[in-house]
Design an enzyme around this catalytic site. Structure first.
Site, PDB file in Angstrom:
ATOM      1  N   ASP B  97     -11.234  -1.585 -13.284  1.00  0.00           N
ATOM      2  CA  ASP B  97     -11.729  -2.669 -12.438  1.00  0.00           C
ATOM      3  C   ASP B  97     -11.683  -2.234 -10.986  1.00  0.00           C
ATOM      4  OD1 ASP B  97      -8.875  -2.715 -12.515  1.00  0.00           O
ATOM      5  OD2 ASP B  97      -8.895  -4.711 -11.613  1.00  0.00           O
ATOM      6  N   ASP B 129     -11.030   4.594  -6.394  1.00  0.00           N
ATOM      7  CA  ASP B 129     -10.021   3.609  -6.829  1.00  0.00           C
ATOM      8  C   ASP B 129     -10.596   2.715  -7.898  1.00  0.00           C
ATOM      9  OD1 ASP B 129      -7.833   1.921  -7.004  1.00  0.00           O
ATOM     10  OD2 ASP B 129      -8.258   0.869  -5.142  1.00  0.00           O
ATOM     11  N   GLU B 163      -6.216  -4.393 -12.715  1.00  0.00           N
ATOM     12  CA  GLU B 163      -5.256  -3.850 -11.754  1.00  0.00           C
ATOM     13  C   GLU B 163      -5.411  -4.464 -10.370  1.00  0.00           C
ATOM     14  OE1 GLU B 163      -3.235  -1.130  -8.944  1.00  0.00           O
ATOM     15  OE2 GLU B 163      -5.338  -1.715  -8.935  1.00  0.00           O
ATOM     16  N   GLU B 164      -6.663  -4.716  -9.969  1.00  0.00           N
ATOM     17  CA  GLU B 164      -6.902  -5.252  -8.622  1.00  0.00           C
ATOM     18  C   GLU B 164      -6.639  -6.750  -8.564  1.00  0.00           C
ATOM     19  OE1 GLU B 164      -7.066  -3.217  -6.452  1.00  0.00           O
ATOM     20  OE2 GLU B 164      -8.289  -1.477  -6.971  1.00  0.00           O
ATOM     21  N   ASP B 192      -3.790   7.371  -9.327  1.00  0.00           N
ATOM     22  CA  ASP B 192      -4.332   6.144  -8.725  1.00  0.00           C
ATOM     23  C   ASP B 192      -3.802   5.978  -7.307  1.00  0.00           C
ATOM     24  OD1 ASP B 192      -5.640   3.717  -8.435  1.00  0.00           O
ATOM     25  OD2 ASP B 192      -4.076   2.563  -9.440  1.00  0.00           O
TER      26      ASP B 192
END
Lengths: 474, 474
Positions: B97, B129, B163-164, B192
């Protein structure tokens, strides 16, 4: 004034048609602050409506928007209905542009589809501010025609398309046309404000001004990740929030040195005007939609709305604004705020004090970011003589249509054109509102009540008869 | 390690294909914080890529999003390549994501179209990212296959899609699978994060945590006109700005009582780690895009990035945010901010201090508005033993591919999953970044340099060989 009866009857007969006219107008999203919606289409639609009623119209081009030369200003509609040299010339002003609106702002219905509920509330952006009142004048002409009653005045119309965005270009136009298009104007009437409550009309003899400012702070070359750079960089948001927090207290007190000194003291005579006004703390609570008034009595609330300054923080451009979580350090943020001004706050005096204050605040921060102060637009306050026959006529019209004496009030929101007409034409200017205090202009779920629209149309027509009676052409 | 040479050669040969793979991935706007773009399509695309390389994949559904039960969480990809019981099992983690992005935020190119300039900078949301690094593992498998070199480890893959947006659901999954899918994991490697500068790779043995909060203030029943109600109503923006301004100073100092007391003092041993790090104030200036660093020397800047807390104000939801001028009093505003945490700041301790602080600040305002404090998401800091053979292996791989010893660093941005893997699996976790300090993750114009992507793919493959050499299955 018995010839008003057939006119009133026709207004009642034509009300469905008048509502359709408003529906068509609301459907045009004439948002003057959005480039893509520069509201020229609305001007053309309005011009066609007036021509169909037998009026003459010019859509005057005002050139490019200052500072944004890729954009044409919306045209100003200059219209006339009747040119009998023996009749009084009444200039009516209104605006056909609207504030921004999106369903996602929290509207219960589509803002550009007029939606009428069972209480007769007609929801839609521009319904009350100011498309309804503008169409009121057109409705009045049409109902006179259908009733076979002659309009007792020549109606001179000035309907602009930039009111919600600083009325750019209008002052120049009025100055240029003061001795031309506007040369025979005897009195001015503007319907672009609101009753204080929901039952009793008012006449308004003053409005606050508005100085709108932007604080721009930039630093990093681009937005940054707050994990990677938080704690390392000067953050524009931190600086901006500090400066914005120095402007006003939660109880509305403006914290900028020197502002209070500019405010004219309340005289005894003036103070006496407030107690009789038909307004209650319940009216206020209803218009606020909640029990969040700073003041606990009517007089304080009215004075702080009408004749004291205020400062509102509107928002921030460039920061994270959507729902959810974003771990961003915005690179450039622009804080927007405005000050409502009253006698004797001069625009430039206020701007000087604000600029000094924000520069001092930024200097205190010892930040490496860059700060710019912008004046977005300014309009001065206006106060008129409420004993002029223009007001007497309007008061009689209110009594005839609504059966009550109007409140004599001053208004919180700025209508800078009042001042321009007063200064450039040297004629008395009257504010004769159509909408009520619960109409939510500039807000989500803006509406105009059917009663206000229809009885308001009667009022505008009746005013023309009374003012023709009160004032003889000099 | 001579069998690395044919592998490296194939990575060079296949670079155009690898770039096309990244282009396809960037084209999927997998923004986990936007409902309409819940990034499940991206998970399926990634699963197909792994299957095409001969891996096995499950897209594990994680149920509904807590607090927003109309929304499915994006699935977590659990994959495996190789199942030789004699080989080391290396768990690699990444996320598919991305952060929100719109061209209008200030991107020079469409954020979802990978655009490569003459310097080999590959611009696109998620390029660095974290889509580039995730695809690096896939590229490494493919290049091994083309080179005819056997992968020296079993690769266990865990690629999430949230994750975001707080990695919702991931911790539960890892806990549930610790003794199942993850039971044979020997070491963990996560790509990451970022190099400190642009030339020299680093290995990262710690990250800051992130506590993300929202301050909600509501008052009027709906947005109001600042002219009509300014000075009369308590304004939510005024209150919010006051509270936000009480959180942090322009020099980054957190103003919440008790926060500083939680921060572990810097030991002499630890202080000695900073001077050798290859990082200059010019690197910092370049990554900030301007001369806006709070600090004047490298050591201070690095410490405030790696091992001191920070507080960033991200923005305000519900206020006016577009260009132009709107004279609105917003009825409800939500201020967003987050604190980057370090040892020994426990999540709940910090939240308690923050909640106490903001409640006290709001009480001071004596406002009739309503205040709500929200914890949006929290992830704890993580620190690892940098002398573990997992790190030794990675350091050798860096020397082989780049010819330099890596910097040993801690990272500013949180990667909460590091902690979860450490705690749940009890294995050493290594951060082995691919991107450089100028990549602008979370920002406009995010990019990954071609060199970092291609040499980074070599590095990930080389690491697998070295770690297989350093650690024998117990």
């Amino acid at each position: 004034m018995s010839h008003l009866d057939p006119y009133f009857k026709q207004v009642d007969n034509l009300q469905d048609k008048f509502i359709e006219r408003l529906r068509d107008a609301v459907a045009i999203p004439s948002i003057s602050s959005e480039d893509a919606r520069r509201p020229d289409v609305m001007g053309e639609w309005l011009a066609e409506q007036i021509k169909a009623l037998g009026g003459t119209v010019e859509l005057r081009q005002l050139g490019k928007q200052p500072g944004r030369e890729h954009l044409d200003l919306p045209p100003c509609l200059l219209g006339r209905y009747g040119d009998d040299p023996n009749k009084l010339n009444v200039l009516v002003y209104g605006h056909y542009d609207v504030q921004p609106a999106q369903k996602s702002d929290g509207w219960a219905t589509d803002p550009f589809t007029l939606t009428i509920d069972e209480k007769g509330r007609m929801f839609g952006r521009g319904s009350t501010d100011d498309k309804g009142p503008v169409l009121g004048w057109l409705n009045a002409i049409e109902a006179h025609q259908k009733a076979g009653v002659e309009l007792p005045v020549n109606l001179i119309m000035c309907f602009e398309g930039m009111e919600e965005n600083g009325s750019e270009g209008l002052d120049d136009l009025i100055a240029a046309e003061a001795n031309k298009f506007f040369k025979d104007v005897d009195v001015v009437c503007i319907s672009d404000n609101y009753w204080l409550g929901t039952e009793k009309p008012c006449l308004t003899y003053g409005v606050r001004g508005c100085n709108y400012y932007a604080l721009e702070i930039s630093g990093p070359g681009q937005d940054l990740h707050s994990g990677v750079h938080g704690g390392v960089t000067h953050e524009p948001m931190t600086d901006l929030i500090k400066i914005m927090s120095s402007l006003v207290d939660p109880d509305g007190k403006i914290l900028i040195d020197g502002i209070d000194d500019l405010v004219a003291p309340v005289t005894e005579q003036e103070a006496a005007l407030y107690p009789p006004i038909a307004f209650t703390m319940d009216d206020l609570k209803e218009s606020l939609g909640n029990d969040v008034s700073i003041w606990t009595n009517k007089e304080d609330a009215l004075k702080h709305r009408m004749r004291y300054p205020s400062l509102s923080l509107h928002g921030i451009e460039g920061a994270f604004y959507t729902p959810g979580a974003k771990t961003v350090i915005p690179a450039k943020v622009i804080g927007k705020f405005s000050i409502r001004t009253v006698p004797n706050m001069e625009i430039d005096q206020v701007t000087k004090l604000v600029e000094k204050h924000v520069n001092e605040q930024f200097a205190k921060l010892k930040s490496k970011n860059t700060f710019k102060f912008h004046v977005v637009h300014c309009g001065k306050w206006w106060v008129e003589d409420p004993n002029h026959p223009n007001y007497t006529a309007a008061a009689k019209a209110v009594e005839r249509v609504f059966g009550v004496k109007p409140d004599m009030t001053r208004e919180g929101g700025s209508i800078p054109v009042t001042l321009t007409f007063q200064e450039q034409l040297g004629k008395n200017v009257l504010l004769l509102p159509m909408g009520s205090s619960t109409d939510m202009a500039h807000s989500t779920n803006e509406k105009l009540d059917k009663r206000n629209y229809i009885e308001g149309t009667k009022l505008l027509g009746a005013y023309l008869h009374y003012v023709a009676g009160e004032i003889k052409r000099s």
